[in-house]
Design an enzyme around this catalytic site. Structure first.
Site: not given
Ligand SMILES: NC(=O)C1=CN([C@@H]2O[C@H](COP(=O)(O)OP(=O)(O)OC[C@H]3O[C@@H](n4cnc5c(N)ncnc54)[C@H](OP(=O)(O)O)[C@@H]3O)[C@@H](O)[C@H]2O)C=CC1
Ligand SMILES: O=C(O)C1=N[C@H](C(=O)O)C[C@H](O)C1
Length: 271
Positions: A159, A163
């Site tokens: 990743h 991450k």
């Molecule tokens: N299930 C799926 O298909 C996928 C899952 N994911 C998961 O999604 C999550 C987010 O990934 P990603 O978008 O890349 O991460 P980012 O860090 O880009 O975005 C996270 C967002 O959540 C906010 N945030 C962080 N902490 C808190 C909190 N305590 N309360 C409220 N908001 C909060 C951040 O704000 P700030 O920037 O101010 O910290 C930011 O806006 C990860 O856990 C990732 O593994 C990702 C892609 C696909």
């Molecule tokens: O953090 C990410 O970017 C992603 N998180 C998810 C995971 O932890 O499996 C899904 C995807 O791989 C992208």
């Protein structure tokens, strides 16, 4: 629960990588309307239009007012961090808001709290919303059963450099699916790190290896390593749009549910 379209969808983590992708997807969907956009109280994005990052105007302002956002929404899509999701979960129970949770890295206790909340509201929880990954999970179940003896199993994931959790939620889910297919518990057979004099590979273990760097969206490979051959099953994501589209499929699925904990196998009819 049944809802008329357009589905009123709030996005948490609105300025995050997934939050932005989700806002674009909701805005583009004929059957959904963006009804809220949440970020943390100290986020510099507060007060901006939720679609401003894309040079567009959604009419929804990014705020940290959870209760106000949920009061006008029927669904919350949450891709944040475990502590954020847990706070949002309590508010969704109070408001009767259905949840799509994509966040990864939950503890066992947090997963139990999500399951308890699902007795009151409908929730889709999945570490990966893409169709391809969920079909890959089915392929892994089949491969693990067919290769149950004589093959060592290793899971490698890569990743982007930002991450924060490892192994990925998807890699862990792959391990769980494989362990279950083999009649084992992942807790008893997972090996998460190897360093120094490790000794020979433990028979029956499932190894994990993590790569972090650059802008890799998400790669997962499971190796079944035998004598004289090896099988590798790989999924590579090249766009986060697949996660966003999967999340909208989860919203449509939840529109027909009263309560309960579901995953993407339920949404995609893969069970
Ligand atoms: N299930 C799926 O298909 C996928 C899952 N994911 C998961 O999604 C999550 C987010 O990934 P990603 O978008 O890349 O991460 P980012 O860090 O880009 O975005 C996270 C967002 O959540 C906010 N945030 C962080 N902490 C808190 C909190 N305590 N309360 C409220 N908001 C909060 C951040 O704000 P700030 O920037 O101010 O910290 C930011 O806006 C990860 O856990 C990732 O593994 C990702 C892609 C696909
Ligand atoms: O953090 C990410 O970017 C992603 N998180 C998810 C995971 O932890 O499996 C899904 C995807 O791989 C992208």
């Amino acid at each position: 629960m049944t809802h008329d379209t357009p589905f009123r969808v709030c996005v948490a983590g609105a300025s995050g990588r997934m939050g932005r992708m989700l806002i674009e997807a909701v805005e583009a969907a004929d059957d959904c309307v963006l009804s809220g956009a949440l970020d943390r109280p100290d986020s510099p994005a507060l007060g901006q239009d939720a679609a401003a990052f894309a040079g567009q105007h959604s009419g929804v302002t990014i705020s940290a007012d959870l209760d106000a956002a949920l009061a006008s929404s029927r669904f919350l899509i949450d891709f944040t961090r475990p502590e954020g999701t847990m706070a949002h979960l309590a508010a969704c129970v109070r408001h009767g808001t259905a949840m799509v949770i994509g966040t990864t890295g939950f503890s066992e206790a947090q997963k139990a709290d999500i399951a308890a909340a699902a007795r009151q509201i409908p929730i889709v929880l999945a570490p990966n919303m893409s169709v391809g990954v969920n079909v890959t999970l089915k392929l892994l179940d089949m491969a693990a059963r067919a290769l149950a003896s004589g093959y060592d199993i290793e899971i490698v994931e890569a990743h982007h450099r930002h991450k924060v959790d490892a192994p990925s939620g998807t890699a862990l889910k792959m391990g769980e699916v494989i362990a279950q297919a083999l009649g084992r518990d992942l807790k008893d057979c997972a090996v998460y790190e190897r360093v120094g004099h490790t000794g020979e590979r433990a028979a029956g273990s499932i190894g994990f290896a993590t790569v972090r760097g650059g802008d890799v969206v998400g790669d997962h490979t499971v190796m079944f390593l035998g004598t004289g051959e090896r099988i590798e099953i790989t999924h590579k994501s090249s766009s986060r749009a697949t996660y966003a589209q999967g999340s909208l499929r989860a919203v449509r699925f939840l529109a027909g549910q009263e309560r309960g904990l579901y995953d993407m196998f339920d949404v995609l009819n893969l069970r």
